[in-house]
Structures are given as C-alpha cells and as structure tokens.
Write a protein that holds these residues in place. Structure first.
Motif, PDB file in Angstrom:
ATOM      1  N   ALA A 115       0.824  -1.209   0.000  1.00 33.22           N
ATOM      2  CA  ALA A 115       0.000   0.000   0.000  1.00 33.22           C
ATOM      3  C   ALA A 115       0.856   1.256   0.000  1.00 33.22           C
ATOM      4  O   ALA A 115       0.444   2.292  -0.492  1.00 33.22           O
ATOM      5  N   GLY A 116       2.047   1.194   0.550  1.00 31.88           N
ATOM      6  CA  GLY A 116       2.890   2.380   0.577  1.00 31.88           C
ATOM      7  C   GLY A 116       4.018   2.258   1.573  1.00 31.88           C
ATOM      8  O   GLY A 116       3.992   1.417   2.467  1.00 31.88           O
ATOM      9  N   ILE A 117       5.023   3.090   1.383  1.00 29.37           N
ATOM     10  CA  ILE A 117       6.157   3.176   2.300  1.00 29.37           C
ATOM     11  C   ILE A 117       6.189   4.595   2.855  1.00 29.37           C
ATOM     12  O   ILE A 117       6.357   5.556   2.108  1.00 29.37           O
ATOM     13  N   LEU A 118       6.007   4.727   4.158  1.00 36.11           N
ATOM     14  CA  LEU A 118       6.000   6.038   4.808  1.00 36.11           C
ATOM     15  C   LEU A 118       7.347   6.255   5.482  1.00 36.11           C
ATOM     16  O   LEU A 118       7.863   5.375   6.164  1.00 36.11           O
ATOM     17  N   ARG A 119       7.892   7.455   5.286  1.00 31.74           N
ATOM     18  CA  ARG A 119       9.218   7.737   5.857  1.00 31.74           C
ATOM     19  C   ARG A 119       9.170   8.868   6.886  1.00 31.74           C
ATOM     20  O   ARG A 119      10.161   9.506   7.135  1.00 31.74           O
ATOM     21  N   GLY A 120       8.023   9.110   7.443  1.00 32.01           N
ATOM     22  CA  GLY A 120       7.936  10.119   8.491  1.00 32.01           C
ATOM     23  C   GLY A 120       7.409  11.429   7.966  1.00 32.01           C
ATOM     24  O   GLY A 120       7.197  11.637   6.778  1.00 32.01           O
ATOM     25  N   ILE A 121       7.196  12.365   8.878  1.00 35.15           N
ATOM     26  CA  ILE A 121       6.660  13.677   8.549  1.00 35.15           C
ATOM     27  C   ILE A 121       7.813  14.641   8.279  1.00 35.15           C
ATOM     28  O   ILE A 121       8.728  14.754   9.099  1.00 35.15           O
ATOM     29  N   PRO A 122       7.796  15.323   7.130  1.00 36.86           N
ATOM     30  CA  PRO A 122       8.898  16.245   6.806  1.00 36.86           C
ATOM     31  C   PRO A 122       9.129  17.253   7.925  1.00 36.86           C
ATOM     32  O   PRO A 122       8.191  17.850   8.454  1.00 36.86           O
ATOM     33  N   ARG A 131      22.792   2.110  17.483  1.00 36.60           N
ATOM     34  CA  ARG A 131      22.257   3.367  16.967  1.00 36.60           C
ATOM     35  C   ARG A 131      21.487   3.092  15.676  1.00 36.60           C
ATOM     36  O   ARG A 131      21.992   2.440  14.763  1.00 36.60           O
ATOM     37  N   PHE A 132      20.256   3.592  15.619  1.00 43.05           N
ATOM     38  CA  PHE A 132      19.473   3.539  14.390  1.00 43.05           C
ATOM     39  C   PHE A 132      19.397   4.937  13.788  1.00 43.05           C
ATOM     40  O   PHE A 132      19.382   5.932  14.520  1.00 43.05           O
ATOM     41  N   THR A 133      19.334   5.008  12.466  1.00 46.37           N
ATOM     42  CA  THR A 133      19.131   6.303  11.816  1.00 46.37           C
ATOM     43  C   THR A 133      17.808   6.880  12.295  1.00 46.37           C
ATOM     44  O   THR A 133      16.804   6.176  12.377  1.00 46.37           O
ATOM     45  N   SER A 134      17.793   8.171  12.598  1.00 50.55           N
ATOM     46  CA  SER A 134      16.584   8.811  13.113  1.00 50.55           C
ATOM     47  C   SER A 134      15.839   9.532  11.988  1.00 50.55           C
ATOM     48  O   SER A 134      16.283   9.570  10.843  1.00 50.55           O
ATOM     49  N   GLN A 135      14.696  10.125  12.335  1.00 53.45           N
ATOM     50  CA  GLN A 135      13.929  10.924  11.383  1.00 53.45           C
ATOM     51  C   GLN A 135      14.448  12.357  11.291  1.00 53.45           C
ATOM     52  O   GLN A 135      13.944  13.149  10.499  1.00 53.45           O
ATOM     53  N   ASP A 136      15.449  12.685  12.098  1.00 55.88           N
ATOM     54  CA  ASP A 136      16.008  14.043  12.112  1.00 55.88           C
ATOM     55  C   ASP A 136      16.645  14.339  10.750  1.00 55.88           C
ATOM     56  O   ASP A 136      17.534  13.604  10.298  1.00 55.88           O
ATOM     57  N   PRO A 137      16.215  15.407  10.059  1.00 51.11           N
ATOM     58  CA  PRO A 137      16.819  15.753   8.767  1.00 51.11           C
ATOM     59  C   PRO A 137      18.331  15.977   8.858  1.00 51.11           C
ATOM     60  O   PRO A 137      19.045  15.835   7.865  1.00 51.11           O
ATOM     61  N   LYS A 138      18.829  16.336  10.050  1.00 48.77           N
ATOM     62  CA  LYS A 138      20.261  16.563  10.230  1.00 48.77           C
ATOM     63  C   LYS A 138      21.045  15.255  10.292  1.00 48.77           C
ATOM     64  O   LYS A 138      22.275  15.271  10.175  1.00 48.77           O
ATOM     65  N   THR A 146      17.709   3.492  25.867  1.00 49.18           N
ATOM     66  CA  THR A 146      17.659   4.549  24.858  1.00 49.18           C
ATOM     67  C   THR A 146      16.291   4.494  24.199  1.00 49.18           C
ATOM     68  O   THR A 146      15.831   3.423  23.807  1.00 49.18           O
ATOM     69  N   ARG A 147      15.644   5.653  24.095  1.00 42.56           N
ATOM     70  CA  ARG A 147      14.325   5.708  23.470  1.00 42.56           C
ATOM     71  C   ARG A 147      14.382   6.598  22.238  1.00 42.56           C
ATOM     72  O   ARG A 147      14.904   7.706  22.296  1.00 42.56           O
ATOM     73  N   GLN A 148      13.819   6.103  21.153  1.00 38.20           N
ATOM     74  CA  GLN A 148      13.768   6.869  19.908  1.00 38.20           C
ATOM     75  C   GLN A 148      12.302   7.048  19.529  1.00 38.20           C
ATOM     76  O   GLN A 148      11.564   6.070  19.368  1.00 38.20           O
ATOM     77  N   LYS A 149      11.873   8.295  19.404  1.00 40.86           N
ATOM     78  CA  LYS A 149      10.484   8.587  19.080  1.00 40.86           C
ATOM     79  C   LYS A 149      10.322   8.741  17.574  1.00 40.86           C
ATOM     80  O   LYS A 149      11.120   9.400  16.919  1.00 40.86           O
ATOM     81  N   LEU A 150       9.256   8.127  17.040  1.00 37.30           N
ATOM     82  CA  LEU A 150       8.977   8.176  15.606  1.00 37.30           C
ATOM     83  C   LEU A 150       7.540   8.635  15.382  1.00 37.30           C
ATOM     84  O   LEU A 150       6.657   8.372  16.203  1.00 37.30           O
ATOM     85  N   MET A 151       7.326   9.334  14.257  1.00 39.57           N
ATOM     86  CA  MET A 151       6.007   9.846  13.943  1.00 39.57           C
ATOM     87  C   MET A 151       5.747   9.664  12.444  1.00 39.57           C
ATOM     88  O   MET A 151       6.589  10.023  11.620  1.00 39.57           O
ATOM     89  N   PHE A 152       4.579   9.080  12.111  1.00 39.71           N
ATOM     90  CA  PHE A 152       4.232   8.833  10.715  1.00 39.71           C
ATOM     91  C   PHE A 152       2.848   9.399  10.418  1.00 39.71           C
ATOM     92  O   PHE A 152       1.903   9.191  11.190  1.00 39.71           O
ATOM     93  N   ASP A 153       2.750  10.103   9.295  1.00 40.39           N
ATOM     94  CA  ASP A 153       1.469  10.657   8.844  1.00 40.39           C
ATOM     95  C   ASP A 153       0.687   9.553   8.144  1.00 40.39           C
ATOM     96  O   ASP A 153       1.071   9.097   7.072  1.00 40.39           O
ATOM     97  N   MET A 154      -0.423   9.109   8.741  1.00 42.26           N
ATOM     98  CA  MET A 154      -1.185   7.980   8.217  1.00 42.26           C
ATOM     99  C   MET A 154      -2.437   8.405   7.459  1.00 42.26           C
ATOM    100  O   MET A 154      -3.014   7.616   6.722  1.00 42.26           O
ATOM    101  N   GLU A 155      -2.856   9.631   7.635  1.00 42.77           N
ATOM    102  CA  GLU A 155      -4.130  10.076   7.079  1.00 42.77           C
ATOM    103  C   GLU A 155      -4.147   9.942   5.561  1.00 42.77           C
ATOM    104  O   GLU A 155      -3.286  10.473   4.864  1.00 42.77           O
ATOM    105  N   GLY A 156      -5.121   9.218   5.051  1.00 42.33           N
ATOM    106  CA  GLY A 156      -5.278   9.073   3.614  1.00 42.33           C
ATOM    107  C   GLY A 156      -4.313   8.099   2.968  1.00 42.33           C
ATOM    108  O   GLY A 156      -4.310   7.947   1.743  1.00 42.33           O
TER     109      GLY A 156
END
Length: 356
Positions: free
Chosen positions: A78-85, A221-228, A98-108
C-alpha cells in the motif's frame, strides 16, 4: 479448566455471535480464566515505574508470533511512509535505556475498502562505533541488545500510554536494516485515530539485567527521522493491504451486514481494555483487540427435510483463537507481572448451525 469456566467461555462465544456482552459477563470470564476470584486491588504505588520482566515479555511475544503465522498471505504493497517532513525524530538516553520517538502521517495513506494485513517498521542500524563500547569487558560476553517497539497512545489529559507491539534481539556488531512487526500498532491507530499521526517508540535495552549489558546496548544506533541525521536509511513504515473488492476476506461481513441483510458472516467488534473500568489498570497488554462476532441470516431448509426435533439454522462461531495478555496480579503484599492466553476470545470463522 473446571466445568463452570468452560460453560462461561461457551456463553461468551454465544454472546459474541449475537450482541455485545455486558462488562460483568466479560469480567467473570477473564477472572475465571486467570483463576482469580476478584479484580486485583491495586494502589498507585503498584503502578509506578512498572517494568515488564524479560521472561514475561518474551513469553508474550512468542504467543503473539504464533498468531501472526496464521495471517493471510497475498497482500499488496500500500505504501512506504518515511515520516513527517521536518520532524526531528527525538532520541532520548538514560542510564539503562535509549528511546527513539517516531512519527508517521497515516491520514489518507490506507486505501478505502481495504484491510491492513501486515505493517513493518524498518530501521537502519548504523555501523558500530567502537568508541561507544564500554572500556571494561565482562567475563560474560554480550552479543545482542533488546529492541522493543511500542505504540504510543496520546490520552485526552495530555499524558501518553504505550502498548508493546514487537520485541527482538539485535546483534550489536552488525549493521543494516532490521524489521519489526507493527501490524498491531496500525490496527490500534485505525481504531483510535483522531486525525493525528501515528506515534511509535523504539526502546533499546540490555539483553539481560546488569550494567555491562546496558552499556553495550548504548552502542546500538538507528538512523533517526532528524533531517540533520545524514546516515543512510531513514525509518520506514511499510504497509501491506488486501483489496476487499478483489480479495474479500473469506466469510467477513460487508456493509449490508449492518442492516441484517447479509448471509452469515464475521463482523468486526473491537474491545478496548483501556475503556473497561475494571480492566484498564491491571491488564497491561494489549490495549484492546478485534474480537469479531457472527452476524447475518441463514437459509432454512424445507420443513420436509428437517430432522425430527431440530430447530432453526442460525449464524454461530465455527472457529476461534486465543488472546495473549500481560496482566498484574497481587500475591500478598507483592505485585507480580505475568503473561497468559485467553482461549476462544477471537472469532475466526462463522457458519450456519441447526439449533438442537
């Protein structure tokens, strides 16, 4: 299981086929299955800083994975979501976790008239930086870290509540993609969504108790959603669905079932432990479950063909499966955390049966 408990489980299955059962009926079944006479009387001190023991977590996850083997095949991507820009993908560190927070836009993102059959969270583990390893070596080698994924439910009062959806050991010295089954989290989100993103937390802990295992886990260490974060491989949420127009789930109800016009079928019926006042504090996992129930009508044979003494044909449960849970129990002055399976809690198949 004694005769009364077995009878109550049969009553529960029968109630599931027709209508929503009362809280008291459901509570009695759950308490009987756990061998308890009443709901544990818990104090606030019992609920502070709860930590699910490793052996309990492993037992619960193994029970969940046995269920996942039964999941239907042939899903389409159905799709591959890579997080909210612009989302930073916050990473928090403490002494033992260690806690890593992730957020994905699911609407639609989920096609209409489809069912999510599988959802994978893919995380890219960065190459090991030996500078992050503890200087002192233990006589007991540590090869893995425990990585757990939680769905985060934002409460109306502003607090968060988490639900464990997957947990596994990850080799500390290897890099590359690691996949986690978060189907349960997506189902939770579909049930509870308030036009907001889906939130996940990744917890990285030692594979066993002890400071050395905890220090070794900090090297993961996992790659984060941080653009940096310029490392390869941003976190991905991969959704697989079935188009119910082309590949309807066998025996599952369509819209006409709601009006009672369908033939016998399985209808969705979600039970939320978070909304049951007697269960919300001592049943820790899951947050809720899709119990299903049987609905619809059955064709009746001509009177001349009916057996003597038989009644009407009606829609009833033809197959069911168990529900894994993690719960709190009081033993004297101590509070313990245990895992168990409730049998016959999820309706798998419905069929027409003749009364009598």
């Amino acid at each position: 299981m004694d005769l009364r408990c077995a009878r109550m489980l049969c009553v529960l299955c029968l109630v599931l086929t027709v209508q929503a059962f009362t809280q008291e009926e459901f509570k009695e079944v759950v308490l009987k299955q756990l061998g308890l006479s009443e709901v544990p009387k818990l104090h606030k001190s019992d609920l502070v800083d709860l930590v699910i023991p490793e052996h309990v977590k492993n037992k619960y996850m193994s029970m969940l994975k046995r269920q996942r083997v039964k999941r239907r095949a042939l899903p389409s991507l159905a799709g591959i979501l890579r997080g909210i820009p612009g989302h930073t993908g916050e990473v928090l560190h403490s002494d033992t976790i260690t806690r890593q927070k992730l957020m994905f836009d699911m609407e639609g993102r989920i096609p209409k008239n489809s069912e999510v059959t599988m959802a994978e969270l893919k995380l890219f583990k960065k190459p090991l930086d030996r500078a992050n390893l503890p200087a002192k070596q233990s006589h007991r080698p540590v090869s893995n870290a425990r990585v757990s994924v939680y769905w985060v439910q934002r409460q109306h009062d502003g607090t968060n509540r988490t639900s464990l959806v997957d947990s596994r050991l990850v080799p500390i010295r290897e890099s590359g993609w690691r996949s986690f089954d978060v189907t349960q989290a997506v189902h939770y989100w579909l049930r509870n969504k308030r036009r907001e993103p889906m939130f996940l937390e990744v917890w990285i802990e030692g594979e066993r108790v002890g400071s050395y295992a905890s220090e070794m886990a900090k090297a993961v260490r996992f790659t984060s959603q941080d653009p940096k974060d310029k490392a390869l491989g941003k976190p991905e949420l991969v959704l697989y669905t079935l188009n119910l127009d082309d590949y309807g789930s066998p025996g599952d109800c369509r819209e006409e079932a709601l009006t009672g016009k369908s033939t016998c079928c399985r209808q969705k019926h979600y039970i939320s432990f978070r909304e049951l006042s007697w269960a919300q504090h001592w049943i820790l996992e899951p947050a809720g479950f899709q119990a299903y129930r049987c609905s619809g009508s059955c064709a009746q044979p001509p009177r001349a063909l009916r057996r003597l003494g038989s009644g009407q044909r009606s829609c009833a449960v033809a197959g069911s499966s168990s529900l894994p849970v993690i719960y709190l129990v009081k033993r004297g002055n101590s509070t313990e955390i245990e895992a168990a399976e409730f049998p016959n809690m999820i309706v798998e198949r419905c069929s027409c049966v003749t009364d009598g």
